[in-house]
Design a protein around this motif. Structure first.
Motif, PDB file in Angstrom:
ATOM      1  N   MET A 100       0.840  -1.201   0.000  1.00 23.51           N
ATOM      2  CA  MET A 100       0.000   0.000   0.000  1.00 23.51           C
ATOM      3  C   MET A 100       0.872   1.248   0.000  1.00 23.51           C
ATOM      4  N   GLN A 101       0.316   2.332  -0.550  1.00 23.42           N
ATOM      5  CA  GLN A 101       0.975   3.631  -0.470  1.00 23.42           C
ATOM      6  C   GLN A 101       1.076   4.045   1.000  1.00 23.42           C
ATOM      7  N   LEU A 102       2.239   4.563   1.383  1.00 23.16           N
ATOM      8  CA  LEU A 102       2.419   5.028   2.751  1.00 23.16           C
ATOM      9  C   LEU A 102       1.622   6.312   2.990  1.00 23.16           C
ATOM     10  N   LYS A 103       1.410   6.609   4.256  1.00 24.01           N
ATOM     11  CA  LYS A 103       0.734   7.838   4.655  1.00 24.01           C
ATOM     12  C   LYS A 103       1.660   8.642   5.558  1.00 24.01           C
ATOM     13  N   PRO A 104       1.435   9.966   5.655  1.00 26.76           N
ATOM     14  CA  PRO A 104       2.351  10.801   6.452  1.00 26.76           C
ATOM     15  C   PRO A 104       2.549  10.315   7.881  1.00 26.76           C
ATOM     16  N   GLN A 105       1.559   9.654   8.463  1.00 23.71           N
ATOM     17  CA  GLN A 105       1.725   9.202   9.841  1.00 23.71           C
ATOM     18  C   GLN A 105       2.776   8.097   9.991  1.00 23.71           C
ATOM     19  N   HIS A 106       3.205   7.520   8.848  1.00 25.73           N
ATOM     20  CA  HIS A 106       4.259   6.506   8.903  1.00 25.73           C
ATOM     21  C   HIS A 106       5.652   7.132   8.899  1.00 25.73           C
ATOM     22  N   ALA A 107       5.740   8.441   8.662  1.00 27.86           N
ATOM     23  CA  ALA A 107       7.037   9.080   8.456  1.00 27.86           C
ATOM     24  C   ALA A 107       7.949   8.950   9.672  1.00 27.86           C
ATOM     25  N   LYS A 108       7.426   9.136  10.862  1.00 28.95           N
ATOM     26  CA  LYS A 108       8.293   9.118  12.047  1.00 28.95           C
ATOM     27  C   LYS A 108       8.920   7.747  12.258  1.00 28.95           C
ATOM     28  N   ALA A 109       8.122   6.690  12.115  1.00 23.86           N
ATOM     29  CA  ALA A 109       8.665   5.347  12.313  1.00 23.86           C
ATOM     30  C   ALA A 109       9.752   5.037  11.292  1.00 23.86           C
ATOM     31  N   ILE A 110       9.554   5.493  10.045  1.00 27.69           N
ATOM     32  CA  ILE A 110      10.555   5.278   8.996  1.00 27.69           C
ATOM     33  C   ILE A 110      11.806   6.095   9.283  1.00 27.69           C
ATOM     34  N   HIS A 111      11.596   7.349   9.680  1.00 25.51           N
ATOM     35  CA  HIS A 111      12.739   8.221   9.972  1.00 25.51           C
ATOM     36  C   HIS A 111      13.551   7.686  11.146  1.00 25.51           C
ATOM     37  N   ASP A 112      12.896   7.161  12.162  1.00 23.30           N
ATOM     38  CA  ASP A 112      13.603   6.650  13.331  1.00 23.30           C
ATOM     39  C   ASP A 112      14.597   5.554  12.966  1.00 23.30           C
ATOM     40  N   LEU A 113      14.287   4.769  11.933  1.00 29.00           N
ATOM     41  CA  LEU A 113      15.147   3.653  11.540  1.00 29.00           C
ATOM     42  C   LEU A 113      16.008   3.976  10.325  1.00 29.00           C
ATOM     43  N   TYR A 114      15.912   5.195   9.821  1.00 27.36           N
ATOM     44  CA  TYR A 114      16.711   5.592   8.662  1.00 27.36           C
ATOM     45  C   TYR A 114      18.154   5.814   9.105  1.00 27.36           C
ATOM     46  N   PRO A 115      19.134   5.144   8.477  1.00 28.31           N
ATOM     47  CA  PRO A 115      20.521   5.221   8.950  1.00 28.31           C
ATOM     48  C   PRO A 115      21.112   6.628   8.983  1.00 28.31           C
ATOM     49  N   ALA A 116      20.673   7.514   8.100  1.00 30.66           N
ATOM     50  CA  ALA A 116      21.211   8.876   8.050  1.00 30.66           C
ATOM     51  C   ALA A 116      20.186   9.888   8.559  1.00 30.66           C
ATOM     52  N   ASN A 117      19.456   9.522   9.619  1.00 31.16           N
ATOM     53  CA  ASN A 117      18.401  10.423  10.093  1.00 31.16           C
ATOM     54  C   ASN A 117      18.949  11.680  10.762  1.00 31.16           C
ATOM     55  N   HIS A 118      20.268  11.738  10.962  1.00 24.14           N
ATOM     56  CA  HIS A 118      20.877  12.970  11.468  1.00 24.14           C
ATOM     57  C   HIS A 118      21.095  13.980  10.346  1.00 24.14           C
ATOM     58  N   MET A 119      20.821  13.560   9.088  1.00 21.15           N
ATOM     59  CA  MET A 119      21.039  14.446   7.943  1.00 21.15           C
ATOM     60  C   MET A 119      19.756  14.761   7.183  1.00 21.15           C
ATOM     61  N   GLU A 120      18.690  14.068   7.493  1.00 24.92           N
ATOM     62  CA  GLU A 120      17.397  14.321   6.843  1.00 24.92           C
ATOM     63  C   GLU A 120      16.334  14.394   7.928  1.00 24.92           C
ATOM     64  N   CYS A 121      15.483  15.392   7.848  1.00 20.51           N
ATOM     65  CA  CYS A 121      14.498  15.621   8.899  1.00 20.51           C
ATOM     66  C   CYS A 121      13.220  14.804   8.668  1.00 20.51           C
ATOM     67  N   VAL A 122      12.428  14.670   9.700  1.00 17.26           N
ATOM     68  CA  VAL A 122      11.159  13.941   9.599  1.00 17.26           C
ATOM     69  C   VAL A 122      10.253  14.598   8.565  1.00 17.26           C
ATOM     70  N   GLU A 123      10.275  15.915   8.513  1.00 18.07           N
ATOM     71  CA  GLU A 123       9.378  16.644   7.603  1.00 18.07           C
ATOM     72  C   GLU A 123       9.599  16.246   6.153  1.00 18.07           C
ATOM     73  N   ILE A 124      10.855  15.976   5.758  1.00 15.41           N
ATOM     74  CA  ILE A 124      11.089  15.609   4.362  1.00 15.41           C
ATOM     75  C   ILE A 124      10.445  14.274   4.047  1.00 15.41           C
ATOM     76  N   PHE A 125      10.420  13.355   5.003  1.00  9.54           N
ATOM     77  CA  PHE A 125       9.746  12.079   4.775  1.00  9.54           C
ATOM     78  C   PHE A 125       8.242  12.285   4.619  1.00  9.54           C
ATOM     79  N   GLU A 126       7.681  13.176   5.402  1.00 11.89           N
ATOM     80  CA  GLU A 126       6.253  13.471   5.260  1.00 11.89           C
ATOM     81  C   GLU A 126       5.958  14.038   3.881  1.00 11.89           C
ATOM     82  N   LYS A 127       6.816  14.935   3.405  1.00  6.26           N
ATOM     83  CA  LYS A 127       6.609  15.553   2.098  1.00  6.26           C
ATOM     84  C   LYS A 127       6.808  14.544   0.968  1.00  6.26           C
ATOM     85  N   LEU A 128       7.816  13.671   1.105  1.00 10.96           N
ATOM     86  CA  LEU A 128       8.035  12.646   0.086  1.00 10.96           C
ATOM     87  C   LEU A 128       6.846  11.709  -0.008  1.00 10.96           C
TER      88      LEU A 128
END
Length: 292
Positions: free
Chosen positions: A163-191
């Motif tokens: 299924m297509q992801l929804k913005p509410q999934h962004a934080k969980a994805i960002h938390d496990l993203y290896p370079a989350n110190h270089m990309e903010c949660v907001e960019i995942f929501e926008k993507l």
């Protein structure tokens, strides 16, 4: 944030110039892939406010940069990080960047997002007298000729659903993203809102995911440990490869050299290694690392 219209050697590209810049950079594919598709995604989707600059001798001495280079840096300043394009056979033109003292403050730590290794090597030679570099390498794998039989295997509908992801999934994805110190949660929501971003859900729980990035790549593919070895990763990779191509992009991924599993997975899908990119922190002598 005050936007700087020009530096010592570079000028801000105006909106109406961007398609022409994109066409010029396209001539240098695949070396220009990340910069090219960052610009293309910016023109198509505007998921982040990037500012593109070319040197004042463009296109005779082609060097282009964009600020910020990533969406999260320690102080959140636009000119604290950057990404750069320069043809691999014209690297002497990087002197324009080395001498830039308005847009780039070489006396302070500055962050370079994934950039062609030949560019980084030339900048490293210049920077040796100023400070040290902390580097992370990634190999660029490009799918220019996907297998003709790249069909999706069926997921068991009782267990898993794509299924297509929804913005509410962004934080969980960002938390496990290896370079989350270089990309903010907001960019995942926008993507997730603007670009292909899919997850495999097992009994309603997000088990694996993959997103198309602001620089065009397929990135952030991860499977939670308890859901591995079920074929979810290759299913997502096949699906996103097809979707990215259908949108007019060249599918590519950046894989760490030691990640044998990902290299094997993408090789099965027709991805081939083309070159290495490097992400770096330029740290002047006397500046401590963040958190020290």
């Amino acid at each position: 944030m005050e936007l700087v219209p020009e530096g010592k050697n570079f000028r801000l590209v105006q909106e109406e110039e961007l398609p022409e810049i994109l066409e010029f950079v396209e001539k240098y594919l695949p070396d220009s892939l990340k910069f090219h598709q960052t610009l293309k995604t910016y023109l198509n989707d505007r998921v982040w406010d990037f500012y593109f600059y070319v040197n004042k001798a463009w296109p005779e001495e082609p060097v282009a940069v964009h600020f910020p280079g990533m969406t999260l840096s320690p102080n959140g300043r636009t000119y604290e990080s950057f990404s750069v394009f320069c043809p691999s056979d014209e690297l002497d033109n990087l002197r324009q960047l080395q001498e830039e003292d308005v847009l780039v403050d070489w006396s302070q730590p500055i962050y370079l997002n994934f950039t062609h290794h030949k560019i980084l090597e030339r900048l490293e030679d210049y920077y040796e007298a100023i400070g040290t570099l902390e580097k992370v390498c990634g190999d660029v794998y490009v799918c220019s000729d996907p297998p003709v039989d790249m069909q999706l295997d069926e997921l068991c509908p009782e267990e898993a659903e794509l299924m297509q992801l929804k913005p509410q999934h962004a934080k969980a994805i960002h938390d496990l993203y290896p370079a989350n110190h270089m990309e903010c949660v907001e960019i995942f929501e926008k993507l997730i809102n603007a670009l292909p971003a899919y997850g495999i859900f097992s009994n309603g729980e997000l088990a694996a995911w993959m997103v198309q990035s602001y620089y065009g790549a397929m990135f952030s593919m991860q499977t939670r440990p308890e859901f591995r070895r079920k074929g979810y990763g290759i299913h997502l990779a096949k699906f996103l490869t097809n979707v990215v191509m259908s949108r007019g992009y060249i599918p590519f991924v950046v894989i760490r050299p030691e990640n044998d599993a990902s290299q094997s997975l993408y090789a099965k899908l027709g991805f081939e290694r083309h070159y290495q990119m490097v992400r770096a922190i330029f740290r002047p002598h006397g500046h401590k690392a963040d958190g020290d």
